[in-house]
Design an enzyme around this catalytic site. Structure first.
Site, PDB file in Angstrom:
ATOM      1  CG  HIS A  39      42.800  54.959  58.083  1.00 30.52           C
ATOM      2  ND1 HIS A  39      42.305  56.210  57.797  1.00 30.52           N
ATOM      3  CD2 HIS A  39      42.096  54.105  57.294  1.00 30.52           C
ATOM      4  CE1 HIS A  39      41.361  56.120  56.876  1.00 30.52           C
ATOM      5  NE2 HIS A  39      41.212  54.859  56.553  1.00 30.52           N
ATOM      6  CE1 TYR A  46      29.095  54.288  53.574  1.00 29.44           C
ATOM      7  CE2 TYR A  46      30.137  54.696  55.706  1.00 29.44           C
ATOM      8  CZ  TYR A  46      30.225  54.547  54.335  1.00 29.44           C
ATOM      9  OH  TYR A  46      31.446  54.639  53.729  1.00 29.44           O
ATOM     10  CB  CYS A  83      43.369  60.950  50.945  1.00 34.62           C
ATOM     11  SG  CYS A  83      42.368  62.336  51.516  1.00 34.62           S
ATOM     12  NE  ARG A 117      34.669  56.507  58.259  1.00 34.36           N
ATOM     13  CZ  ARG A 117      35.227  57.677  58.506  1.00 34.36           C
ATOM     14  NH1 ARG A 117      35.050  58.258  59.674  1.00 34.36           N
ATOM     15  NH2 ARG A 117      35.975  58.263  57.602  1.00 34.36           N
ATOM     16  CB  SER A 144      38.229  58.619  54.713  1.00 30.58           C
ATOM     17  OG  SER A 144      38.394  57.967  55.953  1.00 30.58           O
ATOM     18  NE  ARG A 186      33.487  54.381  50.852  1.00 30.10           N
ATOM     19  CZ  ARG A 186      34.726  54.643  51.241  1.00 30.10           C
ATOM     20  NH1 ARG A 186      35.640  53.702  51.211  1.00 30.10           N
ATOM     21  NH2 ARG A 186      35.063  55.850  51.651  1.00 30.10           N
ATOM     22  CE  LYS A 211      38.633  52.880  58.211  1.00 34.67           C
ATOM     23  NZ  LYS A 211      38.030  53.324  57.026  1.00 34.67           N
ATOM     24  CG  ASP A 214      40.477  51.279  55.035  1.00 35.49           C
ATOM     25  OD1 ASP A 214      40.729  52.427  54.615  1.00 35.49           O
ATOM     26  OD2 ASP A 214      39.617  51.063  55.905  1.00 35.49           O
TER      27      ASP A 214
HETATM   28  P1  GTP Z   1      38.885  55.172  52.004  1.00 37.35           P
HETATM   29  O1  GTP Z   1      38.375  53.886  51.468  1.00 37.35           O
HETATM   30  O2  GTP Z   1      37.800  56.167  52.284  1.00 37.35           O
HETATM   31  O3  GTP Z   1      39.769  55.020  53.195  1.00 37.35           O
HETATM   32  O4  GTP Z   1      39.683  55.917  50.787  1.00 37.35           O
HETATM   33  P2  GTP Z   1      41.104  55.647  50.101  1.00 37.35           P
HETATM   34  O5  GTP Z   1      42.168  56.326  50.897  1.00 37.35           O
HETATM   35  O6  GTP Z   1      41.289  54.218  49.815  1.00 37.35           O
HETATM   36  O7  GTP Z   1      40.980  56.496  48.725  1.00 37.35           O
HETATM   37  P3  GTP Z   1      40.853  55.996  47.206  1.00 37.35           P
HETATM   38  O8  GTP Z   1      42.057  55.252  46.734  1.00 37.35           O
HETATM   39  O9  GTP Z   1      39.545  55.313  47.046  1.00 37.35           O
HETATM   40  O10 GTP Z   1      40.839  57.385  46.421  1.00 37.35           O
HETATM   41  C1  GTP Z   1      39.858  58.356  46.629  1.00 37.35           C
HETATM   42  C2  GTP Z   1      39.871  59.392  45.538  1.00 37.35           C
HETATM   43  O11 GTP Z   1      41.190  59.911  45.325  1.00 37.35           O
HETATM   44  C3  GTP Z   1      39.413  58.859  44.186  1.00 37.35           C
HETATM   45  O12 GTP Z   1      38.561  59.820  43.610  1.00 37.35           O
HETATM   46  C4  GTP Z   1      40.680  58.752  43.387  1.00 37.35           C
HETATM   47  O13 GTP Z   1      40.450  58.905  42.017  1.00 37.35           O
HETATM   48  C5  GTP Z   1      41.545  59.872  43.952  1.00 37.35           C
HETATM   49  N1  GTP Z   1      42.988  59.563  43.822  1.00 37.35           N
HETATM   50  C6  GTP Z   1      43.614  58.457  44.274  1.00 37.35           C
HETATM   51  N2  GTP Z   1      44.931  58.467  43.971  1.00 37.35           N
HETATM   52  C7  GTP Z   1      45.152  59.639  43.318  1.00 37.35           C
HETATM   53  C8  GTP Z   1      46.318  60.253  42.743  1.00 37.35           C
HETATM   54  O14 GTP Z   1      47.435  59.725  42.788  1.00 37.35           O
HETATM   55  N3  GTP Z   1      46.141  61.478  42.164  1.00 37.35           N
HETATM   56  C9  GTP Z   1      44.919  62.091  42.128  1.00 37.35           C
HETATM   57  N4  GTP Z   1      44.847  63.294  41.540  1.00 37.35           N
HETATM   58  N5  GTP Z   1      43.797  61.538  42.628  1.00 37.35           N
HETATM   59  C10 GTP Z   1      43.911  60.332  43.231  1.00 37.35           C
HETATM   60  C1  SPV Z   2      36.808  55.350  55.367  1.00 40.51           C
HETATM   61  O1  SPV Z   2      35.922  56.204  55.448  1.00 40.51           O
HETATM   62  O2  SPV Z   2      37.985  55.570  55.751  1.00 40.51           O
HETATM   63  C2  SPV Z   2      36.522  54.037  54.755  1.00 40.51           C
HETATM   64  C3  SPV Z   2      35.146  53.698  54.498  1.00 40.51           C
HETATM   65  O3  SPV Z   2      37.420  53.248  54.534  1.00 40.51           O
HETATM   66  S1  SPV Z   2      34.297  53.290  55.960  1.00 40.51           S
HETATM   67  O4  SPV Z   2      34.273  51.841  56.098  1.00 40.51           O
HETATM   68  O5  SPV Z   2      32.978  53.818  55.833  1.00 40.51           O
HETATM   69  O6  SPV Z   2      34.977  53.843  57.105  1.00 40.51           O
HETATM   70 MN    MN Z   3      39.463  54.072  55.144  1.00 37.57          MN
END
Ligand code: GTP
Ligand code: SPV
Ligand code: MN
Length: 594
Positions: free
Chosen positions: A227, A198, A251, A70, A249, A376, A207, A278
């Site tokens: 979110h 993207y 996290c 984004r 995002s 993704r 979003k 999400d």
């Molecule tokens: P968006 O789709 O961007 O909104 O991201 P999200 O919040 O869904 O994050 P996602 O679950 O995809 O995790 C992103 C990164 O954080 C990955 O590299 C994971 O491996 C890492 N991660 C997730 N949960 C944990 C955790 O409990 N501990 C650690 N150390 N890393 C984590």
């Molecule tokens: C984020 O960035 O928080 C996502 C991926 O979940 S996107 O759809 O690109 O916003």
């Molecule tokens: Mn997100």
């Protein structure tokens, strides 16, 4: 297609007159049409068909090299008055924004087809749901929208002759970053996105609609668009508690939503059910509780780090009918990414389409990743082994607890419980997190990201805080609110907490607190679990590390308070005074004056 919505017809004609496509195709949501469009996109190279034996129904796509996340700097809230967008959003007056974008849209679809995608965010016909119609010149967008939202004839039926819908216009145009704009007109219920291909910039239901436009509507209509992931924790007695969690995002929302209990907790009868990963739309139910739906129908998840050890549910979800974007492509027609399953491949094409081999470095000697850090997968939610039987309930699921999470190497404890709703709004409003690859910018830099909504709040953030305070007064049975941070590190840079499946131990403590059951220590920040109040079955976790995870370094926290003060000060008179009260109260507690 058969429908009688005059305003919709008129708008499609107007937009087509501007964009000048060769033809217009309405997306009906049928399998036959999806297959035909897939075949066409494969023929033109817009997508690549993956190995259909190993990955049935799966496709691969690369975006332009400068179009991989984004672009918050090119994202605008266009309200008549600047103060209604507020200091945390980019703002343009609507007339100027329309004029500038019109220039880029004019003739942008020459030689292309304009697809008309009627979609519903939320189950078709649910009182929670909102309808949008996206016009786009990208089959990739159509195929993603078919996974991420409910699309087609049933949506037009629900819209009827006079239904309200969000007008969403997208064109790839030349994919020129200098002519890229992601524009939101909340007062017109309209989104215009041009020059990008993207995800978050172009899948306009996500979003743009479900957060930026919906948050604006939610304030007017008295609900919350957040979110947040949604999950259910099933206890050994069969009772299920639902948790919603806001994390910035990349996290950890997808990972937490798909949590697999460790063997000892599973043996006791704990299960985790995925409702959403999400976005959560939450309304006050007739019973005075907060009820949530996931407005999406698929996952647009981060690929790197997705593996069988940490997220087996995601791995199972993406085995078929999945679109992979900007991962590495292997010679056998499968995909790979860093920290994924399987050995590192000996050769691959990287996300740019360049030959890649282990240890490859660029001209500065820096290691080259095979997959982009923000590559993704797009996969249907229904394929997730842990998908909740209630994930499409039109009335949603009742929320017992809310989590605010961030990525902080220092300072932020693993978990604390907020004292009350007003304190929770302050805690959410002042949370800050390290930047990730999900947005353009300097990775690792700490920035404030209130309720993980910094890039997604479609109106003045100070009014958003006030809305949260007001909602708290209206919810009879308020969820308890917890602040978490899975990412605290020791002095050598190692994560102090194992995370992933072990996070369930923390959820269980929080849910016990909601029933008034688990022990906690009062600290200046909030209520922190005692070591002995956690279920440690199957995990040997040192008491000393538990202390490190919750250590409060007063001097550093007072510096953090300075940062928080500066952050809040930007909102001026518009900031609810309750937040200044909570700010002062925390500072008092940190200085030892309760
Ligand atoms: P968006 O789709 O961007 O909104 O991201 P999200 O919040 O869904 O994050 P996602 O679950 O995809 O995790 C992103 C990164 O954080 C990955 O590299 C994971 O491996 C890492 N991660 C997730 N949960 C944990 C955790 O409990 N501990 C650690 N150390 N890393 C984590
Ligand atoms: C984020 O960035 O928080 C996502 C991926 O979940 S996107 O759809 O690109 O916003
Ligand atoms: Mn997100």
């Amino acid at each position: 297609m058969n429908h009688h919505h005059k305003e919709l017809d008129k708008w499609v004609k107007e937009m087509a007159a501007m964009c000048q496509p060769d033809k217009i195709v309405w997306i009906d949501g049928s399998d036959a049409q999806r297959k035909q469009l897939t075949a066409e996109a494969i023929k033109t190279g817009e997508v690549i068909e993956l190995n259909q034996e190993l990955l049935p129904g799966c496709l691969y796509h690369r975006t332009a090299v400068n179009d991989v996340a984004r672009t918050e700097g090119l994202t605008y809230i266009c309200t008549a008055r600047e103060e209604d967008a507020g200091t945390t959003n980019n703002w343009m007056p609507p007339e100027k924004a329309y004029d500038q974008a019109r220039e880029y849209f004019t003739g942008a679809m020459k030689g292309r087809t304009m697809y008309v995608i009627p979609f519903s965010m939320g189950p078709v016909g649910s009182a929670f749901s909102k309808i949008g119609v996206e016009l786009t010149d990208s089959i990739y967008v159509v195929l993603n929208m078919l996974i991420m939202t409910r699309v087609g004839t049933s949506v037009l039926d629900a819209l009827g002759a006079n239904g309200v819908f969000t007008k969403c216009l997208h064109s790839k145009a030349d994919l020129d970053i200098n002519k890229r704009l992601i524009l939101h007109f909340p007062e017109d219920n309209t989104i215009w996105s041009v020059g990008s291909g993207y995800g978050g910039n172009v899948l306009l239901g996500k979003k743009c609609l479900a957060l930026r436009i919906a948050s604006y509507q939610a304030r007017q209509e008295g609900w919350l668009a957040e979110h947040m992931l949604i999950l259910g924790v099933e206890h050994p007695d069969g009772q299920i508690d639902y948790i919603a969690g806001a994390f910035p995002s990349a996290c950890g929302k997808t990972n937490l939503a798909m949590l697999v209990p460790s063997p000892d907790l599973a043996k006791k009868g704990y299960k985790v059910w995925t409702v959403g990963d999400d976005i959560a739309w939450m309304r006050i139910g007739p019973d005075g509780r907060l009820w949530a739906i996931n407005p999406e129908s698929g996952f647009f998840g981060v690929a790197p780090g997705t593996n069988s050890k940490f997220n087996p549910n995601a791995v199972a979800t993406i085995k078929r009918n999945t679109i992979f974007t900007n991962t590495a492509l292997l010679p056998n027609g499968t995909v790979w990414w860093e920290q994924g399953d399987g050995d590192q491949p000996v050769q691959a094409l990287d996300w740019r389409g360049q030959p890649w081999y282990p240890g490859k470095t660029d001209e500065h000697g820096k290691k080259v990743d095979a997959a982009h850090a923000n590559s993704r997968f797009t996969a249907p939610a229904s394929q997730c082994p842990s998908i909740s039987p209630h994930w499409q309930d039109p009335q949603g699921v009742p929320i017992t607890a809310i989590f605010f999470g961030t990525r902080r190497a220092r300072l932020a404890p693993l978990i604390y419980q907020c004292f009350d709703w007003q304190h929770a709004v302050y805690v959410g409003a002042t949370m800050s997190s390290e930047r990730t690859a999900a947005q353009f910018g300097k990775i690792g830099e700490v920035r404030h990201d209130p309720m993980a909504m910094l890039p997604f709040c479609g109106y003045n953030m100070a009014d958003y805080f006030r809305h949260w305070l007001e909602m708290g007064k209206k919810i009879l049975h308020r969820p308890k609110v917890f602040r978490v941070n899975w990412f605290r590190r020791d002095d050598d840079g190692n994560f102090l907490w194992p995370g992933f499946g072990e996070n369930l131990r923390i959820l269980l403590w929080a849910l016990a607190r909601c029933r008034g059951q688990a022990n906690a220590i009062r600290t200046p920040l909030g209520w922190v679990p005692t070591y002995d109040s956690i279920d440690w079955d199957g995990l040997q976790f040192p008491r000393a590390s538990w202390s490190d995870l919750h250590a409060i370094h007063t001097e550093e926290w007072l510096e953090e308070q300075n940062q928080n003060r500066q952050f809040l000060a930007q909102f001026g008179q518009r900031l609810p005074s309750e937040l200044w009260y909570e700010h002062a109260a925390r500072e008092f507690r940190l200085r030892g004056h309760e």
